[in-house]
Write a protein that holds these residues in place. Structure first.
Motif, PDB file in Angstrom:
ATOM      1  N   ASP A 273      12.793  33.686 -29.960  1.00 21.02           N
ATOM      2  CA  ASP A 273      11.573  33.507 -29.182  1.00 21.02           C
ATOM      3  C   ASP A 273      11.466  34.300 -27.889  1.00 21.02           C
ATOM      4  O   ASP A 273      10.426  34.294 -27.266  1.00 21.02           O
ATOM      5  N   SER A 274      12.521  34.966 -27.456  1.00 16.27           N
ATOM      6  CA  SER A 274      12.342  35.817 -26.276  1.00 16.27           C
ATOM      7  C   SER A 274      13.375  36.923 -26.297  1.00 16.27           C
ATOM      8  O   SER A 274      14.382  36.851 -27.020  1.00 16.27           O
ATOM      9  N   GLY A 275      13.154  37.921 -25.474  1.00 15.94           N
ATOM     10  CA  GLY A 275      14.065  39.045 -25.420  1.00 15.94           C
ATOM     11  C   GLY A 275      15.477  38.614 -25.050  1.00 15.94           C
ATOM     12  O   GLY A 275      16.461  39.047 -25.665  1.00 15.94           O
ATOM     13  N   SER A 276      15.579  37.773 -24.025  1.00 17.77           N
ATOM     14  CA  SER A 276      16.911  37.332 -23.589  1.00 17.77           C
ATOM     15  C   SER A 276      17.655  36.661 -24.737  1.00 17.77           C
ATOM     16  O   SER A 276      18.861  36.878 -24.924  1.00 17.77           O
ATOM     17  N   VAL A 277      16.955  35.844 -25.503  1.00 21.61           N
ATOM     18  CA  VAL A 277      17.612  35.160 -26.620  1.00 21.61           C
ATOM     19  C   VAL A 277      18.025  36.176 -27.680  1.00 21.61           C
ATOM     20  O   VAL A 277      19.095  36.047 -28.282  1.00 21.61           O
TER      21      VAL A 277
ATOM     22  N   GLY B  72      21.493  48.672 -15.623  1.00 19.70           N
ATOM     23  CA  GLY B  72      20.790  48.098 -16.764  1.00 19.70           C
ATOM     24  C   GLY B  72      20.140  46.758 -16.468  1.00 19.70           C
ATOM     25  O   GLY B  72      20.386  46.125 -15.442  1.00 19.70           O
ATOM     26  N   TYR B  73      19.298  46.348 -17.395  1.00 15.00           N
ATOM     27  CA  TYR B  73      18.710  45.001 -17.368  1.00 15.00           C
ATOM     28  C   TYR B  73      18.603  44.514 -18.809  1.00 15.00           C
ATOM     29  O   TYR B  73      18.078  45.222 -19.666  1.00 15.00           O
ATOM     30  N   HIS B  74      19.104  43.326 -19.076  1.00 10.80           N
ATOM     31  CA  HIS B  74      19.068  42.805 -20.447  1.00 10.80           C
ATOM     32  C   HIS B  74      18.552  41.383 -20.533  1.00 10.80           C
ATOM     33  O   HIS B  74      18.690  40.753 -21.585  1.00 10.80           O
ATOM     34  N   GLY B  75      17.988  40.853 -19.446  1.00 13.59           N
ATOM     35  CA  GLY B  75      17.424  39.510 -19.513  1.00 13.59           C
ATOM     36  C   GLY B  75      18.112  38.553 -18.559  1.00 13.59           C
ATOM     37  O   GLY B  75      19.073  38.919 -17.868  1.00 13.59           O
ATOM     38  N   ASP B  76      17.635  37.318 -18.542  1.00 14.02           N
ATOM     39  CA  ASP B  76      18.004  36.371 -17.495  1.00 14.02           C
ATOM     40  C   ASP B  76      18.859  35.205 -17.972  1.00 14.02           C
ATOM     41  O   ASP B  76      19.246  34.365 -17.160  1.00 14.02           O
TER      42      ASP B  76
ATOM     43  N   VAL C  26      23.497  48.955 -24.369  1.00 16.07           N
ATOM     44  CA  VAL C  26      22.709  49.713 -23.383  1.00 16.07           C
ATOM     45  C   VAL C  26      21.232  49.689 -23.750  1.00 16.07           C
ATOM     46  O   VAL C  26      20.868  49.433 -24.897  1.00 16.07           O
ATOM     47  N   GLU C  27      20.411  49.965 -22.738  1.00 13.94           N
ATOM     48  CA  GLU C  27      19.003  50.283 -22.970  1.00 13.94           C
ATOM     49  C   GLU C  27      18.934  51.779 -23.268  1.00 13.94           C
ATOM     50  O   GLU C  27      19.390  52.578 -22.451  1.00 13.94           O
ATOM     51  N   PRO C  28      18.373  52.175 -24.392  1.00 15.43           N
ATOM     52  CA  PRO C  28      18.319  53.594 -24.711  1.00 15.43           C
ATOM     53  C   PRO C  28      17.211  54.333 -23.952  1.00 15.43           C
ATOM     54  O   PRO C  28      16.087  53.863 -23.877  1.00 15.43           O
TER      55      PRO C  28
ATOM     56  N   LEU D 230      21.702  48.472 -29.189  1.00 15.92           N
ATOM     57  CA  LEU D 230      20.639  49.077 -28.382  1.00 15.92           C
ATOM     58  C   LEU D 230      19.598  48.011 -28.067  1.00 15.92           C
ATOM     59  O   LEU D 230      19.055  47.368 -28.979  1.00 15.92           O
ATOM     60  N   ASP D 231      19.348  47.810 -26.789  1.00 15.88           N
ATOM     61  CA  ASP D 231      18.327  46.876 -26.328  1.00 15.88           C
ATOM     62  C   ASP D 231      17.028  47.655 -26.156  1.00 15.88           C
ATOM     63  O   ASP D 231      16.832  48.346 -25.161  1.00 15.88           O
ATOM     64  N   GLU D 232      16.157  47.558 -27.178  1.00 15.90           N
ATOM     65  CA  GLU D 232      14.876  48.285 -27.174  1.00 15.90           C
ATOM     66  C   GLU D 232      13.726  47.344 -26.825  1.00 15.90           C
ATOM     67  O   GLU D 232      12.580  47.574 -27.225  1.00 15.90           O
ATOM     68  N   ILE D 233      14.038  46.280 -26.094  1.00 15.88           N
ATOM     69  CA  ILE D 233      13.008  45.285 -25.793  1.00 15.88           C
ATOM     70  C   ILE D 233      11.869  45.901 -24.976  1.00 15.88           C
ATOM     71  O   ILE D 233      10.701  45.612 -25.220  1.00 15.88           O
ATOM     72  N   ALA D 234      12.219  46.794 -24.034  1.00 15.68           N
ATOM     73  CA  ALA D 234      11.171  47.462 -23.258  1.00 15.68           C
ATOM     74  C   ALA D 234      10.704  48.754 -23.928  1.00 15.68           C
ATOM     75  O   ALA D 234       9.528  49.110 -23.868  1.00 15.68           O
ATOM     76  N   THR D 235      11.626  49.485 -24.572  1.00 23.05           N
ATOM     77  CA  THR D 235      11.307  50.834 -25.043  1.00 23.05           C
ATOM     78  C   THR D 235      10.671  50.864 -26.432  1.00 23.05           C
ATOM     79  O   THR D 235      10.075  51.880 -26.802  1.00 23.05           O
TER      80      THR D 235
ATOM     81  N   GLY E 240      11.438  43.063 -28.571  1.00 20.90           N
ATOM     82  CA  GLY E 240      10.692  41.948 -27.973  1.00 20.90           C
ATOM     83  C   GLY E 240       9.447  42.500 -27.314  1.00 20.90           C
ATOM     84  O   GLY E 240       8.832  43.433 -27.817  1.00 20.90           O
ATOM     85  N   LYS E 241       9.103  41.968 -26.165  1.00 22.27           N
ATOM     86  CA  LYS E 241       7.988  42.449 -25.351  1.00 22.27           C
ATOM     87  C   LYS E 241       6.761  42.877 -26.189  1.00 22.27           C
ATOM     88  O   LYS E 241       6.020  42.024 -26.623  1.00 22.27           O
ATOM     89  N   SER E 242       6.578  44.180 -26.486  1.00 20.55           N
ATOM     90  CA  SER E 242       5.337  44.591 -27.149  1.00 20.55           C
ATOM     91  C   SER E 242       5.337  44.298 -28.650  1.00 20.55           C
ATOM     92  O   SER E 242       4.388  44.656 -29.350  1.00 20.55           O
TER      93      SER E 242
END
Ligand SMILES: *Cc1c(COP(=O)(O)O)cnc(C)c1O
Length: 440
Positions: free
Chosen positions: A125-129, A159-163, A226-228, A260-265, A289-291
């Motif tokens: 249900d969310s990027g962090s999860v 980096g940032y990968h969630g809370d 990593v965030e790519p 690869l954390d593509e939640i934003a990209t 996630g996100k979009s």
């Protein structure tokens, strides 16, 4: 006076704000918040309509896509239709022992469009999860194949990968939002931040630095995460996709998984459908996630290869012990499918290129402003970095005066507009970003 308690739509903005101040926690804020938020009454296209004017504006062009998510803008007929159509069938059913068409079709679609080799999809249900699930998959994979000591993660700084807890432990350890917890979080390994610049040549010294870390810690490393290409909320920095190929090779050589954390990209933001496509690599695990839902509902997906899934499923405990209550939510998966269809049904590359050109044109002149350290643009992302901390309140007000919604942080004023932003609105967003940079 009639009792209006059951008609929340008639609450005047001032009353809403009083209740908000009293009861409602907002992101990364104290309680009560330092500044009143703006009350949004409705949104359509790229415009947020305010309940009452602010700085003389009653509508703002959205420069944030509601934190990377609303790629098609707001109140889109096709996305509305996907939600209301599904609503008439069912809003939700549990996913344990049951399945349904939107979730199955979405999983198949994600496997089809993500890098070849990603075969299996875990919906949450969310990027962090989704990052929690990715980490759990990797640790469990090694435990299942008889390497239980491989429990640590390596990432690069910035980096940032969630809370939630595991993601926090791989966010940038300094100056970020989670610095407070550095002594409490699991201690992960940090490489230096990747050298800046999408087009900057790959630095052999940095490659050697990555290599020495992966090599030295291979016995305890479960995964590199990593965030790519774009490090988002950790500092809006871009790097050469070549470093992702380097990580892929190092992970293969030393027996480490790559997340690869593509939640934003993901979904076109950087000019490629997925940032991994810039490098032509397949990670072992990918987070989306996100979009994913076009900004309509909260949903994430963790994809993995057959190797990871088989490893887990052959282990001593051959199950992935994770199952969010709202896993595979039908409304969210239905709108995600519609959003992907909408994106792929158009020449989205041309739209992202058009936005990239507009951002370059509108933001580049700001490079000579006093206090501006750097201006950078990649795909539908534009960033002005200052040589000092942003005064968030005055910067936000300056953008609002131009009729633009922005949410600067740290030393950054940035925008990632919806892909449907027209050229006139894009020029306005750029004026808003520049005005905020001048004011900050
Ligand atoms: C936003 C973000 C997350 C966290 O997603 P949430 O849905 O906010 O939990 C994780 N990783 C990256 C790269 C993000 O941009």
């Amino acid at each position: 006076m009639p009792d209006q308690r059951h008609s929340p739509d008639v609450l005047p903005a001032a009353e809403l704000l009083a209740l908000d101040r009293q009861h409602v926690w907002h992101p990364y804020g104290p309680m009560p918040g330092r500044q009143d938020p703006l009350v949004v009454a409705s949104a359509s296209g790229v415009r947020l309509r305010l309940a009452e004017p602010s700085e003389g504006q009653d509508e703002l062009v959205d420069g944030m896509s509601s934190w990377w998510s609303a790629i098609h803008g707001y109140n889109h007929p096709a996305l509305n239709e996907a939600v209301t159509g599904q609503l008439g069938r069912m809003a939700h059913v549990m996913f344990g022992g049951l399945t349904h068409e939107p979730a199955v079709r979405l999983a198949a679609k994600l496997v089809e469009i993500t890098p070849a080799g990603l075969e299996h999809v875990f919906l949450a249900d969310s990027g962090s999860v989704s990052v929690e699930v990715a980490v759990k998959m990797c640790l469990q994979y090694w435990r299942s194949v008889g390497r239980p000591a491989k429990t640590r993660l390596l990432t690069w700084r910035g980096g940032y990968h969630g809370d939630t807890w595991q993601p926090m432990a791989v966010c940038d350890p300094e100056g970020g939002m989670h610095e407070l917890w550095s002594g409490v979080l699991p201690r992960q390994l940090f490489a230096d931040a990747p050298p800046s610049g999408f087009g900057a040549p790959v630095d052999p010294a940095y490659v050697a630095h990555l290599r020495s870390l992966v090599e030295a810690h291979a016995d305890e490393l479960a995964a590199v995460i990593v965030e790519p290409v774009v490090q988002g909320a950790g500092g809006m920095r871009f790097h050469n996709p070549g470093y992702l190929r380097v990580l892929r090779e190092l992970c293969d050589e030393f027996g480490v998984l790559l997340i690869l954390d593509e939640i934003a990209t993901g979904f076109g933001r950087t000019g490629a459908l997925f940032a991994a496509d810039h490098a032509g690599i397949t990670p072992d695990v990918m987070c989306l996630g996100k979009s994913l839902t076009g900004g309509y509902l909260t949903l994430s997906a963790t994809l993995c290869t057959a190797r990871v899934a088989d490893g887990i499923s052959r282990g001593e405990v051959p199950v992935l012990a994770h199952g969010p209550t709202f896993m595979g939510n039908p409304l969210a998966t239905a709108v995600a499918l519609a959003s992907i269809d909408l994106l792929l049904g158009q020449d989205w590359q041309r739209e992202v290129k058009r936005i990239e050109a507009g951002l370059l044109e509108g933001l580049t002149p700001a490079a000579s402003l006093p206090g501006v350290k750097d201006v950078r643009v990649l795909g539908a992302i534009g960033v002005i970095q200052l040589d000092h901390q942003v005064d968030m309140s005055s910067a936000t007000r300056a953008a609002v005066r131009e009729g633009v919604w922005l949410r600067p942080f740290r030393d950054l004023i940035y925008t990632m507009p919806p892909f449907v932003t027209g050229d006139g609105d894009l020029a306005r967003i750029c004026r808003g970003v520049v005005a905020a940079a001048k004011e900050a």
